[in-house]
Every structure is written in structure tokens, then in C-alpha cells.
Design a protein around this motif. Structure first.
Motif, PDB file in Angstrom:
ATOM      1  N   LEU A 237       9.840  61.708 -24.917  1.00  8.80           N
ATOM      2  CA  LEU A 237       9.944  62.832 -24.090  1.00  8.80           C
ATOM      3  C   LEU A 237      11.256  62.945 -23.689  1.00  8.80           C
ATOM      4  O   LEU A 237      11.950  64.090 -23.618  1.00  8.80           O
ATOM      5  CB  LEU A 237       8.987  62.783 -22.944  1.00  8.80           C
ATOM      6  CG  LEU A 237       7.310  62.996 -23.353  1.00  8.80           C
ATOM      7  CD1 LEU A 237       6.537  62.650 -22.173  1.00  8.80           C
ATOM      8  CD2 LEU A 237       7.012  64.253 -23.996  1.00  8.80           C
TER       9      LEU A 237
ATOM     10  N   PHE B 117      13.183  64.674 -26.708  1.00  6.35           N
ATOM     11  CA  PHE B 117      13.107  66.044 -26.606  1.00  6.35           C
ATOM     12  C   PHE B 117      13.809  66.765 -25.444  1.00  6.35           C
ATOM     13  O   PHE B 117      14.523  67.734 -25.666  1.00  6.35           O
ATOM     14  CB  PHE B 117      11.612  66.448 -26.622  1.00  6.35           C
ATOM     15  CG  PHE B 117      10.797  66.664 -27.743  1.00  6.35           C
ATOM     16  CD1 PHE B 117      11.183  67.581 -28.512  1.00  6.35           C
ATOM     17  CD2 PHE B 117       9.804  65.682 -28.081  1.00  6.35           C
ATOM     18  CE1 PHE B 117      10.353  67.596 -29.946  1.00  6.35           C
ATOM     19  CE2 PHE B 117       9.217  65.831 -29.429  1.00  6.35           C
ATOM     20  CZ  PHE B 117       9.478  66.777 -30.264  1.00  6.35           C
ATOM     21  N   CYS B 118      14.066  66.256 -24.422  1.00  5.61           N
ATOM     22  CA  CYS B 118      14.578  66.812 -23.167  1.00  5.61           C
ATOM     23  C   CYS B 118      16.075  66.879 -23.441  1.00  5.61           C
ATOM     24  O   CYS B 118      16.896  67.955 -23.418  1.00  5.61           O
ATOM     25  CB  CYS B 118      14.564  66.069 -22.233  1.00  5.61           C
ATOM     26  SG  CYS B 118      14.977  66.795 -20.600  1.00  5.61           S
TER      27      CYS B 118
ATOM     28  N   PHE C 285      13.375  71.078 -26.247  1.00  2.00           N
ATOM     29  CA  PHE C 285      11.833  71.112 -26.311  1.00  2.00           C
ATOM     30  C   PHE C 285      11.711  72.305 -27.188  1.00  2.00           C
ATOM     31  O   PHE C 285      12.385  73.230 -27.257  1.00  2.00           O
ATOM     32  CB  PHE C 285      11.264  71.477 -25.102  1.00  2.00           C
ATOM     33  CG  PHE C 285      11.184  70.165 -24.109  1.00  2.00           C
ATOM     34  CD1 PHE C 285      10.495  69.084 -24.383  1.00  2.00           C
ATOM     35  CD2 PHE C 285      11.932  70.166 -22.885  1.00  2.00           C
ATOM     36  CE1 PHE C 285      10.143  67.716 -23.440  1.00  2.00           C
ATOM     37  CE2 PHE C 285      11.872  69.145 -21.969  1.00  2.00           C
ATOM     38  CZ  PHE C 285      11.054  67.867 -22.530  1.00  2.00           C
TER      39      PHE C 285
ATOM     40  N   GLY D  54       6.436  73.392 -26.465  1.00  7.85           N
ATOM     41  CA  GLY D  54       7.483  73.076 -25.450  1.00  7.85           C
ATOM     42  C   GLY D  54       7.347  73.110 -24.122  1.00  7.85           C
ATOM     43  O   GLY D  54       7.568  72.125 -23.427  1.00  7.85           O
TER      44      GLY D  54
ATOM     45  N   LEU E 213       5.142  69.794 -23.489  1.00  6.20           N
ATOM     46  CA  LEU E 213       5.759  68.724 -23.638  1.00  6.20           C
ATOM     47  C   LEU E 213       6.732  68.498 -22.117  1.00  6.20           C
ATOM     48  O   LEU E 213       6.927  67.576 -21.742  1.00  6.20           O
ATOM     49  CB  LEU E 213       6.782  68.594 -24.764  1.00  6.20           C
ATOM     50  CG  LEU E 213       5.935  68.434 -26.085  1.00  6.20           C
ATOM     51  CD1 LEU E 213       7.078  68.585 -27.283  1.00  6.20           C
ATOM     52  CD2 LEU E 213       5.210  67.123 -26.058  1.00  6.20           C
ATOM     53  N   ALA E 214       7.160  69.629 -21.758  1.00 13.83           N
ATOM     54  CA  ALA E 214       8.191  69.540 -20.764  1.00 13.83           C
ATOM     55  C   ALA E 214       7.365  69.390 -19.426  1.00 13.83           C
ATOM     56  O   ALA E 214       7.821  68.581 -18.543  1.00 13.83           O
ATOM     57  CB  ALA E 214       8.921  71.029 -20.356  1.00 13.83           C
TER      58      ALA E 214
ATOM     59  N   TYR F 224       6.525  65.543 -19.445  1.00 17.59           N
ATOM     60  CA  TYR F 224       7.926  64.651 -19.122  1.00 17.59           C
ATOM     61  C   TYR F 224       7.922  64.633 -17.790  1.00 17.59           C
ATOM     62  O   TYR F 224       8.242  63.666 -17.171  1.00 17.59           O
ATOM     63  CB  TYR F 224       8.913  65.453 -20.023  1.00 17.59           C
ATOM     64  CG  TYR F 224      10.439  64.878 -19.516  1.00 17.59           C
ATOM     65  CD1 TYR F 224      10.753  63.700 -20.031  1.00 17.59           C
ATOM     66  CD2 TYR F 224      11.293  65.455 -19.017  1.00 17.59           C
ATOM     67  CE1 TYR F 224      11.829  63.113 -19.635  1.00 17.59           C
ATOM     68  CE2 TYR F 224      12.467  65.161 -18.598  1.00 17.59           C
ATOM     69  CZ  TYR F 224      12.704  63.820 -18.798  1.00 17.59           C
ATOM     70  OH  TYR F 224      14.243  63.382 -18.601  1.00 17.59           O
TER      71      TYR F 224
END
Length: 83
Positions: free
Chosen positions: A39, A42-43, A47, A53, A56-57, A60
Motif C-alpha cells: 500500500l 501505491f501511495c 493509487f 484506488g 486501496l487509499a 492504507y
């Protein structure tokens, strides 16, 4: 001027314990079970656009703020009754 509804949407949290990562190294793994290092990557890279997105955010933020306990009852509920 009306302010947007800032109340949390429980459906978002339920999706995190039910939906799987659709691609990449952790394809098939539940979003709530993704490692923080993935994560964080991705950050730093950005994302993906859209709903994934946002999911996932969200996971995270939950993980880096030590809020995973909020997902525990939802994970148990998603698994269904133990036999």
C-alpha cells in the motif's frame, strides 16, 4: 450552501473485507489483507483511478493509523459461521 455528508459509509468497509485485489503481485488477496509495504508503494506511485484506488487509499489509511480493529468484526461476519 449545503455541506456534503461526511458520515462514514459502512458499505466501504464491508467491501474491503470482501473484495480481492484484481491484479499484480497480490492478485486474489483480500484488500484488507494487503501488506502495508504494498500500500505504501501505491501511495508513492499513485493509487489507481476509480473505486479500486479509493479502496486501496482507505485500507492504507486504516492500516497506518492502527485502525484495523475496526475491520475485525466485518471480517468475521464476511467469513460466515464457523463449522
Amino acid at each position: 450552501m449545503q455541506t456534503p455528508d461526511a458520515s462514514p459509509n459502512p458499505a466501504i468497509l464491508q467491501e474491503l473485507v470482501k473484495h480481492q485485489m484484481p491484479f499484480g503481485k497480490y492478485k486474489g488477496k483480500l484488500l484488507c489483507d494487503l501488506p502495508v509495504s504494498y500500500l505504501e508503494w501505491f501511495c508513492s506511485k499513485g493509487f489507481p483511478p476509480g473505486k479500486l484506488g479509493m479502496q486501496l487509499a482507505t485500507i492504507y489509511e486504516i492500516k497506518i493509523n492502527g485502525l484495523e480493529y475496526l475491520l475485525a468484526p466485518l471480517k468475521r461476519q464476511a467469513k460466515g459461521p464457523q463449522r
